[in-house]
Design a protein around this motif. Structure first.
Motif, PDB file in Angstrom:
ATOM      1  N   GLN A   5      -0.401  -2.295  -7.347  1.00 16.12           N
ATOM      2  CA  GLN A   5      -0.775  -3.644  -7.488  1.00 16.12           C
ATOM      3  C   GLN A   5       0.236  -4.769  -6.938  1.00 16.12           C
ATOM      4  O   GLN A   5       1.290  -4.250  -7.116  1.00 16.12           O
ATOM      5  N   GLY A   6      -0.131  -5.931  -6.679  1.00 18.35           N
ATOM      6  CA  GLY A   6       0.418  -6.887  -6.094  1.00 18.35           C
ATOM      7  C   GLY A   6       0.405  -6.825  -4.541  1.00 18.35           C
ATOM      8  O   GLY A   6      -0.099  -5.830  -4.084  1.00 18.35           O
ATOM      9  N   ILE A   7       0.468  -7.929  -3.975  1.00 15.43           N
ATOM     10  CA  ILE A   7       0.662  -8.133  -2.466  1.00 15.43           C
ATOM     11  C   ILE A   7       1.648  -7.256  -1.729  1.00 15.43           C
ATOM     12  O   ILE A   7       1.013  -6.532  -0.817  1.00 15.43           O
ATOM     13  N   VAL A   8       2.743  -7.442  -1.945  1.00 14.14           N
ATOM     14  CA  VAL A   8       3.917  -6.612  -1.229  1.00 14.14           C
ATOM     15  C   VAL A   8       3.814  -5.301  -1.232  1.00 14.14           C
ATOM     16  O   VAL A   8       3.593  -4.673  -0.020  1.00 14.14           O
ATOM     17  N   PRO A   9       3.450  -4.517  -2.201  1.00 14.39           N
ATOM     18  CA  PRO A   9       3.363  -3.023  -2.335  1.00 14.39           C
ATOM     19  C   PRO A   9       1.950  -2.545  -1.424  1.00 14.39           C
ATOM     20  O   PRO A   9       1.901  -1.604  -0.729  1.00 14.39           O
ATOM     21  N   ARG A  10       0.777  -3.648  -1.585  1.00  9.84           N
ATOM     22  CA  ARG A  10      -0.436  -3.075  -0.668  1.00  9.84           C
ATOM     23  C   ARG A  10      -0.192  -3.609   0.555  1.00  9.84           C
ATOM     24  O   ARG A  10      -0.554  -2.684   1.492  1.00  9.84           O
ATOM     25  N   VAL A  11       0.753  -4.443   0.899  1.00  3.78           N
ATOM     26  CA  VAL A  11       0.865  -4.701   2.537  1.00  3.78           C
ATOM     27  C   VAL A  11       1.743  -3.343   2.929  1.00  3.78           C
ATOM     28  O   VAL A  11       1.412  -2.980   3.969  1.00  3.78           O
ATOM     29  N   LEU A  12       2.649  -2.795   2.446  1.00  2.00           N
ATOM     30  CA  LEU A  12       3.472  -1.932   2.835  1.00  2.00           C
ATOM     31  C   LEU A  12       2.466  -0.612   3.082  1.00  2.00           C
ATOM     32  O   LEU A  12       2.757   0.270   3.774  1.00  2.00           O
ATOM     33  N   GLN A  13       1.717  -0.413   1.667  1.00  2.00           N
ATOM     34  CA  GLN A  13       0.972   0.779   1.813  1.00  2.00           C
ATOM     35  C   GLN A  13      -0.076   0.780   2.824  1.00  2.00           C
ATOM     36  O   GLN A  13      -0.766   1.795   3.508  1.00  2.00           O
ATOM     37  N   SER A  14      -0.400  -0.418   3.084  1.00  2.00           N
ATOM     38  CA  SER A  14      -1.649  -0.722   4.162  1.00  2.00           C
ATOM     39  C   SER A  14      -1.152   0.179   5.593  1.00  2.00           C
ATOM     40  O   SER A  14      -2.041   0.467   6.460  1.00  2.00           O
ATOM     41  N   TRP A  15       0.173   0.514   5.710  1.00  2.00           N
ATOM     42  CA  TRP A  15       0.638   1.013   7.003  1.00  2.00           C
ATOM     43  C   TRP A  15       0.519   2.559   7.057  1.00  2.00           C
ATOM     44  O   TRP A  15       0.362   3.170   8.117  1.00  2.00           O
ATOM     45  N   TRP A  16       0.231   3.271   5.939  1.00  2.00           N
ATOM     46  CA  TRP A  16      -0.109   4.537   6.032  1.00  2.00           C
ATOM     47  C   TRP A  16      -1.415   5.037   5.186  1.00  2.00           C
ATOM     48  O   TRP A  16      -1.910   6.229   5.403  1.00  2.00           O
ATOM     49  N   ALA A  17      -1.991   4.017   4.289  1.00  2.00           N
ATOM     50  CA  ALA A  17      -2.975   4.317   3.743  1.00  2.00           C
ATOM     51  C   ALA A  17      -4.073   3.172   3.951  1.00  2.00           C
ATOM     52  O   ALA A  17      -4.557   2.526   2.735  1.00  2.00           O
ATOM     53  N   PRO A  18      -4.428   2.518   5.080  1.00  2.00           N
ATOM     54  CA  PRO A  18      -5.153   1.234   4.855  1.00  2.00           C
ATOM     55  C   PRO A  18      -6.627   1.437   4.651  1.00  2.00           C
ATOM     56  O   PRO A  18      -7.004   0.269   3.744  1.00  2.00           O
ATOM     57  N   ARG A  19      -7.119   2.521   4.591  1.00  2.00           N
ATOM     58  CA  ARG A  19      -8.571   2.463   4.045  1.00  2.00           C
ATOM     59  C   ARG A  19      -8.558   2.423   2.645  1.00  2.00           C
ATOM     60  O   ARG A  19      -9.556   1.776   2.041  1.00  2.00           O
ATOM     61  N   ARG A  20      -7.607   3.020   1.985  1.00  2.00           N
ATOM     62  CA  ARG A  20      -7.507   2.899   0.474  1.00  2.00           C
ATOM     63  C   ARG A  20      -7.406   1.756  -0.225  1.00  2.00           C
ATOM     64  O   ARG A  20      -7.900   1.054  -0.973  1.00  2.00           O
TER      65      ARG A  20
END
Length: 164
Positions: A5-20
């Motif tokens: 939850q939240g923008i920053v954790p999602r931005v970081l996770q986008s680098w290894w799990a962008p589809r999810r």
């Protein structure tokens, strides 16, 4: 594993799990998409400041204020229009390759990819300002460009009608 939850954790996770990550944002309203785009553009503007400061120090004939003024015009006013056009074009192209995508989802995939690469753009801006042109700048820009292509492509794929 659920997306953070939240923008920053999602931005970081986008680098290894962008589809999810992009799929978890599919119900995002249009007004939030505009905020995401403008936030990405604002970060891109900030990322350009060190390079402009270096260029202004090396060539004072064009002052820092003029350089940043041109960047404000380009990044905050012109790029959002270009982003909307590219999102519309990609939606149309996805229909041609028989992977239709809703125009709103096409915008989400593009705008989120722009925001997700913002940390790489900030790093690239720092390298440009502190080191200048060279292998390090080329590498950071290549990482940002490759990250953008992968995150955008994964987002388009995750949100196309065939994969939902």
């Amino acid at each position: 594993m659920s997306p953070p939850q939240g923008i920053v954790p999602r931005v970081l996770q986008s680098w290894w799990a962008p589809r999810r990550v992009v799929r978890s944002l599919a119900d995002m309203p249009e007004r939030v998409l505009v905020v995401i785009l403008l936030l990405a553009m604002l970060i891109f503007l900030v990322a350009q400041a060190p390079g402009h400061a270096r260029a202004a120090a090396l060539d004072p004939s064009v002052p820092m204020g003029a350089r940043m003024g041109g960047s404000v015009m380009a990044v905050l006013f012109m790029m959002p229009l270009v982003a909307y056009a590219v999102a519309a074009l990609s939606s149309g192209l996805m229909r041609l390759v028989r992977r239709p995508i809703d125009p709103r989802h096409s915008r989400l995939a593009l705008f989120w990819a722009l925001l997700a690469i913002a940390p790489a753009m900030l790093l690239s801006g720092l390298v440009e300002g502190l080191i200048g042109p060279g292998a390090a700048l080329t590498l950071t820009r290549a990482i940002a460009g490759l990250g953008f292509c992968l995150i955008w492509g994964a987002g388009l794929s995750a949100l196309s009608a065939n994969d939902r």
